[in-house]
Scaffold this motif. Sequence first.
Motif, mmCIF file in Angstrom:
data_model
loop_
_atom_site.group_PDB
_atom_site.id
_atom_site.type_symbol
_atom_site.label_atom_id
_atom_site.label_comp_id
_atom_site.label_asym_id
_atom_site.label_seq_id
_atom_site.Cartn_x
_atom_site.Cartn_y
_atom_site.Cartn_z
ATOM 1 N N ALA A 178 13.320 37.328 -7.277
ATOM 2 C CA ALA A 178 13.257 38.824 -7.135
ATOM 3 C C ALA A 178 12.814 39.258 -5.738
ATOM 4 O O ALA A 178 13.223 40.380 -5.324
ATOM 5 C CB ALA A 178 12.160 39.016 -8.154
ATOM 6 N N GLU A 179 12.008 38.400 -4.800
ATOM 7 C CA GLU A 179 11.721 38.912 -3.592
ATOM 8 C C GLU A 179 12.990 38.882 -2.755
ATOM 9 O O GLU A 179 13.213 39.574 -1.914
ATOM 10 C CB GLU A 179 10.903 37.832 -3.029
ATOM 11 N N GLU A 180 13.939 37.697 -2.765
ATOM 12 C CA GLU A 180 15.213 37.809 -2.368
ATOM 13 C C GLU A 180 16.165 38.640 -2.404
ATOM 14 O O GLU A 180 16.835 39.505 -1.802
ATOM 15 C CB GLU A 180 15.972 36.287 -2.633
ATOM 16 N N LYS A 181 15.969 39.363 -3.827
ATOM 17 C CA LYS A 181 17.066 40.389 -4.379
ATOM 18 C C LYS A 181 16.255 41.569 -3.724
ATOM 19 O O LYS A 181 17.166 42.698 -3.769
ATOM 20 C CB LYS A 181 16.961 40.461 -5.789
ATOM 21 N N GLY A 182 15.315 41.745 -3.304
ATOM 22 C CA GLY A 182 14.251 43.037 -2.946
ATOM 23 C C GLY A 182 13.929 43.722 -4.018
ATOM 24 O O GLY A 182 14.318 45.302 -4.072
ATOM 25 N N ASP A 183 13.867 43.171 -5.314
ATOM 26 C CA ASP A 183 13.257 43.961 -6.308
ATOM 27 C C ASP A 183 12.161 44.611 -6.042
ATOM 28 O O ASP A 183 11.385 44.370 -5.036
ATOM 29 C CB ASP A 183 12.974 43.131 -7.614
ATOM 30 N N GLU A 184 11.544 45.463 -7.079
ATOM 31 C CA GLU A 184 10.341 46.444 -6.881
ATOM 32 C C GLU A 184 9.129 45.504 -7.132
ATOM 33 O O GLU A 184 9.079 44.411 -7.368
ATOM 34 C CB GLU A 184 10.093 47.231 -7.991
ATOM 35 N N ALA A 185 8.069 45.880 -6.150
ATOM 36 C CA ALA A 185 6.956 45.018 -6.087
ATOM 37 C C ALA A 185 6.355 44.690 -7.473
ATOM 38 O O ALA A 185 5.931 43.529 -7.798
ATOM 39 C CB ALA A 185 5.965 45.756 -5.456
ATOM 40 N N ASN A 186 6.495 45.652 -8.496
ATOM 41 C CA ASN A 186 5.893 45.458 -9.809
ATOM 42 C C ASN A 186 6.408 44.071 -10.639
ATOM 43 O O ASN A 186 6.132 43.280 -11.039
ATOM 44 C CB ASN A 186 5.801 46.677 -10.771
ATOM 45 N N LYS A 187 8.074 44.170 -10.537
ATOM 46 C CA LYS A 187 8.602 43.029 -10.913
ATOM 47 C C LYS A 187 8.262 41.643 -10.333
ATOM 48 O O LYS A 187 8.096 40.780 -11.008
ATOM 49 C CB LYS A 187 9.971 43.339 -10.847
ATOM 50 N N ILE A 188 8.396 41.677 -9.017
ATOM 51 C CA ILE A 188 7.790 40.558 -8.366
ATOM 52 C C ILE A 188 6.504 40.060 -8.735
ATOM 53 O O ILE A 188 6.288 38.807 -9.165
ATOM 54 C CB ILE A 188 7.977 40.697 -6.712
ATOM 55 N N LEU A 189 5.373 40.897 -8.741
ATOM 56 C CA LEU A 189 4.185 40.688 -9.126
ATOM 57 C C LEU A 189 3.999 40.148 -10.515
ATOM 58 O O LEU A 189 3.371 39.336 -10.777
ATOM 59 C CB LEU A 189 3.225 41.902 -9.285
ATOM 60 N N GLU A 190 5.106 40.608 -11.581
ATOM 61 C CA GLU A 190 4.958 40.208 -12.861
ATOM 62 C C GLU A 190 5.483 38.783 -12.794
ATOM 63 O O GLU A 190 4.812 37.845 -13.635
ATOM 64 C CB GLU A 190 5.975 41.427 -13.657
ATOM 65 N N ALA A 191 6.338 38.288 -12.428
ATOM 66 C CA ALA A 191 6.805 37.103 -12.260
ATOM 67 C C ALA A 191 5.873 36.329 -11.448
ATOM 68 O O ALA A 191 5.765 35.069 -12.406
ATOM 69 C CB ALA A 191 8.290 37.169 -11.539
ATOM 70 N N TYR A 192 5.093 36.618 -10.616
ATOM 71 C CA TYR A 192 4.202 35.411 -9.898
ATOM 72 C C TYR A 192 3.033 35.659 -11.043
ATOM 73 O O TYR A 192 2.320 34.418 -10.923
ATOM 74 C CB TYR A 192 3.821 36.039 -8.764
ATOM 75 N N THR A 193 2.643 36.658 -11.630
ATOM 76 C CA THR A 193 1.548 36.341 -12.690
ATOM 77 C C THR A 193 1.779 35.545 -13.680
ATOM 78 O O THR A 193 1.033 34.658 -14.210
ATOM 79 C CB THR A 193 1.251 37.842 -13.190
ATOM 80 N N LYS A 194 3.053 35.589 -14.418
ATOM 81 C CA LYS A 194 3.310 34.692 -15.295
ATOM 82 C C LYS A 194 3.681 33.360 -14.888
ATOM 83 O O LYS A 194 3.053 32.453 -15.748
ATOM 84 C CB LYS A 194 5.030 35.128 -15.952
ATOM 85 N N ALA A 195 3.866 33.056 -13.663
ATOM 86 C CA ALA A 195 3.808 31.663 -13.103
ATOM 87 C C ALA A 195 2.529 31.058 -13.240
ATOM 88 O O ALA A 195 2.166 30.175 -13.469
ATOM 89 C CB ALA A 195 4.408 31.654 -11.742
ATOM 90 N N LEU A 196 1.485 32.184 -12.538
ATOM 91 C CA LEU A 196 -0.001 31.624 -12.591
ATOM 92 C C LEU A 196 -0.663 31.404 -14.035
ATOM 93 O O LEU A 196 -1.271 30.331 -14.067
ATOM 94 C CB LEU A 196 -0.704 32.812 -11.681
ATOM 95 N N LEU A 197 -0.239 32.364 -14.927
ATOM 96 C CA LEU A 197 -0.799 32.043 -16.363
ATOM 97 C C LEU A 197 -0.200 30.749 -16.706
ATOM 98 O O LEU A 197 -1.006 30.031 -17.482
ATOM 99 C CB LEU A 197 -0.122 33.215 -17.047
ATOM 100 N N ALA A 198 1.025 30.390 -16.502
ATOM 101 C CA ALA A 198 1.642 29.142 -17.172
ATOM 102 C C ALA A 198 0.876 28.034 -16.641
ATOM 103 O O ALA A 198 0.862 27.001 -17.397
ATOM 104 C CB ALA A 198 3.158 29.228 -17.103
#
Length: 159
Positions: free
Chosen positions: A124-144
């Motif tokens: 998501a960061e490489e694509k330049g996605d919105e910050a919220n989308k990147i944050l959501e993916a990192y949050t899911k990684a941390l929760l898992a």
Amino acid sequence: DGATWRKLGGAYFDAGQFDNAVHAYGRAAETSPNSALAWSSLGEARVMASKTDPMPAEALADFRKAIAIDPNAKLPDTRMALAQLHRQAKEWDKAQALYDRCIKEYEGNTAKQAETYLLMAQMAEEKGDEANKILEAYTKALLAAAINLEAAPEGVVAQ
């Protein structure tokens, strides 16, 4: 027969004898050419046996053959390898679809799910996605990852 060769390949793989695993899994694929698992296992062994190329062309061909034989087979490691290749080629939609499938197929393996979410966040960061989308993916990684640590027996670090 193919199942016996696959078991031998698995034993070699688990012992870190990847060249021998390639040979055994190769025989499994020869004797059971319609086995998606045999081709997937052969590809994984080729990756591990390679000393110079992180994704040998033969392994990629094996992974693609496995998916072509049985698109519905539960082969998350194979899909992960293909997702990484699509990501490197900036084929974002293909990579995302494979990552999403990996999350489902890694059900019960929170360490692998955390790794997949982390890769999704990096993409998501490489694509330049919105910050919220990147944050959501990192949050899911941390929760898992946190769930994985909570599930580990006391004194044992989960992997």
